[in-house]
Design a protein around this motif. Structure first.
Motif, PDB file in Angstrom:
ATOM      1  N   GLY A 164     -63.541  58.611  51.641  1.00  0.00           N
ATOM      2  CA  GLY A 164     -62.968  57.668  50.853  1.00  0.00           C
ATOM      3  C   GLY A 164     -61.441  57.350  51.101  1.00  0.00           C
ATOM      4  N   GLU A 165     -60.799  58.203  51.863  1.00  0.00           N
ATOM      5  CA  GLU A 165     -59.469  57.924  51.892  1.00  0.00           C
ATOM      6  C   GLU A 165     -59.185  58.499  53.481  1.00  0.00           C
ATOM      7  OE1 GLU A 165     -55.261  60.160  50.615  1.00  0.00           O
ATOM      8  OE2 GLU A 165     -56.733  59.970  49.133  1.00  0.00           O
ATOM      9  N   ARG A 166     -58.431  57.824  54.254  1.00  0.00           N
ATOM     10  CA  ARG A 166     -58.253  58.103  55.342  1.00  0.00           C
ATOM     11  C   ARG A 166     -56.954  59.076  55.422  1.00  0.00           C
ATOM     12  NH1 ARG A 166     -55.673  54.861  60.559  1.00  0.00           N
ATOM     13  NH2 ARG A 166     -56.205  56.544  62.238  1.00  0.00           N
ATOM     14  N   PRO A 180     -54.364  46.004  48.276  1.00  0.00           N
ATOM     15  CA  PRO A 180     -54.628  45.335  49.656  1.00  0.00           C
ATOM     16  C   PRO A 180     -55.893  44.980  49.742  1.00  0.00           C
ATOM     17  CG  PRO A 180     -53.501  47.582  49.806  1.00  0.00           C
ATOM     18  CD  PRO A 180     -53.711  47.251  48.310  1.00  0.00           C
ATOM     19  N   PRO A 181     -56.383  44.076  50.569  1.00  0.00           N
ATOM     20  CA  PRO A 181     -57.703  43.249  50.655  1.00  0.00           C
ATOM     21  C   PRO A 181     -58.922  44.589  50.693  1.00  0.00           C
ATOM     22  CG  PRO A 181     -56.240  42.103  51.877  1.00  0.00           C
ATOM     23  CD  PRO A 181     -55.632  43.289  51.360  1.00  0.00           C
ATOM     24  N   SER A 182     -58.714  45.473  51.529  1.00  0.00           N
ATOM     25  CA  SER A 182     -59.697  46.350  51.887  1.00  0.00           C
ATOM     26  C   SER A 182     -59.720  47.602  50.864  1.00  0.00           C
ATOM     27  CB  SER A 182     -59.325  47.435  53.340  1.00  0.00           C
ATOM     28  OG  SER A 182     -57.910  47.879  53.045  1.00  0.00           O
TER      29      SER A 182
END
Length: 423
Positions: free
Chosen positions: A161-163, A318-320
């Motif tokens: 869930g987090e890069r 942010p959109p994502s």
């Protein structure tokens, strides 16, 4: 990022050139060593950064530039002014330059009598430039290893869930550093896994060496890419590791992570793993997300302010990004209070001691929380106690705080102020 810190390189080299030029006397340079010794420290950070980013700059130049940039690059490369050389050639120049500094100084030493007043400075300058080259090479190697590991870590943390960007800044411990790596096992004599310790986390993965063979895993090996990695656990954040214990007889390390015990066997490298893990975990607890400073209880206070943070609306994500792992933090005179991280329906209480109702302002900020990168601010608001007291109503006050330093965002709060000595 193609040019990285090119401007810094130009400035530090211009400074070195001017200093050498100013020492010239009748076309003779008498104090080369002294000048280099004086300015060597200004060369280290720019060259270290540029050279450690050089590999990525080459990749960006090849695959990450726009058609307009490529057209301009081709035009410039055809110019006689640059010898009709491509830009990639010039990106190699800084690394080539620092490798020549020790060689040039050696040549000067060969033609300098040991009785010359600059001879001792030249010897010291030779040592310093050699050390500069070592430092840059170590930085390049460290960056290369992070980039090599990046692909493996990305494949094993896709569900996180987090890069995780390895060659970047941690949440609270500065730039990420690779501390140690090597084989570990889940059970004694069990199948080999691979562990990598960073200054902020401990990543462990199952491995399938395949054609790599049974040799020890080497991050610098050409065939490292042939190894297949599979997720074992999510990376262990070091500041959450508790009760780290070393079992020397069993050659294992044992620790608790969110109240669950984990045991990893480190046959053959047990002493190294134990030492590095203990040091890294200790540093993460000391330097990482520690407790906020405690306000001085002896200082006079006039009132208490209770801030009920209800919800956040229209936050500039942010959109994502999903509206998750968000929190509100308030600070005043060393008092730091925050809501739990989650969706922007916090309904949480923050409490502050007010020293001076006429001047105190509580700094309120909304953050997106990350585990492996710095938290991102989504805006702030400075709450003035004196403006509250100027309100027509005596409180509690329901306020709609419009966030600044952002495109949009509002948090709804309820504020209660209680003066000491008053009911």
């Amino acid at each position: 990022m193609v040019f990285v810190n090119w401007q810094q390189l130009i400035l530090c080299n211009a400074r070195l050139f001017r200093a050498l030029y100013n020492t010239c006397d009748n076309d003779s340079f008498e104090t080369v060593g002294s000048v280099i010794l004086e300015l060597i420290d200004t060369l280290v950070p720019p060259y270290t950064r540029f050279c450690s980013c050089q590999r990525q700059a080459m990749v960006s130049l090849k695959d990450g530039t726009s058609p307009a940039f490529k057209a301009k690059e081709a035009e410039c490369a055809n110019s006689p002014k640059v010898g009709k050389l491509p830009l990639s050639t010039f990106l190699l120049k800084p690394m080539q330059r620092i490798t020549k500094y020790p060689l040039l100084i050696k040549k000067i030493l060969e033609h300098t009598k040991d009785s010359h007043p600059d001879y001792g400075a030249l010897r010291d300058a030779l040592s310093q430039t050699e050390q500069l080259l070592v430092s840059v090479n170590e930085a390049v190697r460290a960056t290369s290893r992070l980039e090599t590991l990046q692909r493996a870590v990305t494949r094993t943390t896709e569900e996180l869930g987090e890069r995780i960007i390895l060659n970047s800044v941690t949440n609270s411990l500065g730039p990420r550093r690779l501390v140690y790596f090597g084989p570990v096992q889940k059970s004694k004599g069990g199948k080999e896994m691979f562990g990598v310790l960073f200054n902020d986390m401990f990543w462990v993965a199952r491995v399938d060496k395949g054609r790599y063979g049974n040799k020890p895993i080497d991050l610098d090996a050409r065939d490292f890419e042939s190894i297949k990695f599979e997720a074992y656990k999510e990376p262990f954040l070091l500041h959450h590791i508790q009760g780290l214990d070393v079992h020397r007889v069993e050659q294992a390390v044992v620790f608790n992570y969110f109240d669950k015990q984990h045991t990893l066997y480190c046959a053959g490298k047990h002493a190294e793993w134990a030492e590095e893990l203990q040091s890294a975990v200790r540093n993460a607890h000391l330097m990482g997300r520690g407790s906020p400073p405690t306000p001085d209880p002896t200082l006079p206070t006039e009132a208490t302010l209770s801030l009920r943070v209800v919800e956040g609306l229209e936050l500039a994500l942010p959109p994502s990004e999903k509206p998750m792992n968000l929190f509100v933090q308030g600070s005043l005179h060393g008092q730091v209070q925050r809501t739990p991280a989650g969706s922007p329906k916090w309904d949480s209480m923050l409490h502050f001691l007010i020293r001076d109702c006429a001047s105190d302002k509580i700094s309120i900020a909304v953050f997106k929380e990350f585990s492996f990168a710095p938290n991102v601010s989504l805006g702030k608001f400075d709450l003035s106690v004196s403006k509250l007291l100027q309100s027509a109503t005596p409180g509690p006050w329901n306020k709609r705080l419009i966030l600044t330093e952002t495109n949009s965002g509002v948090i709804n709060v309820t504020i209660t102020l209680k003066h000491f000595g008053k009911g």
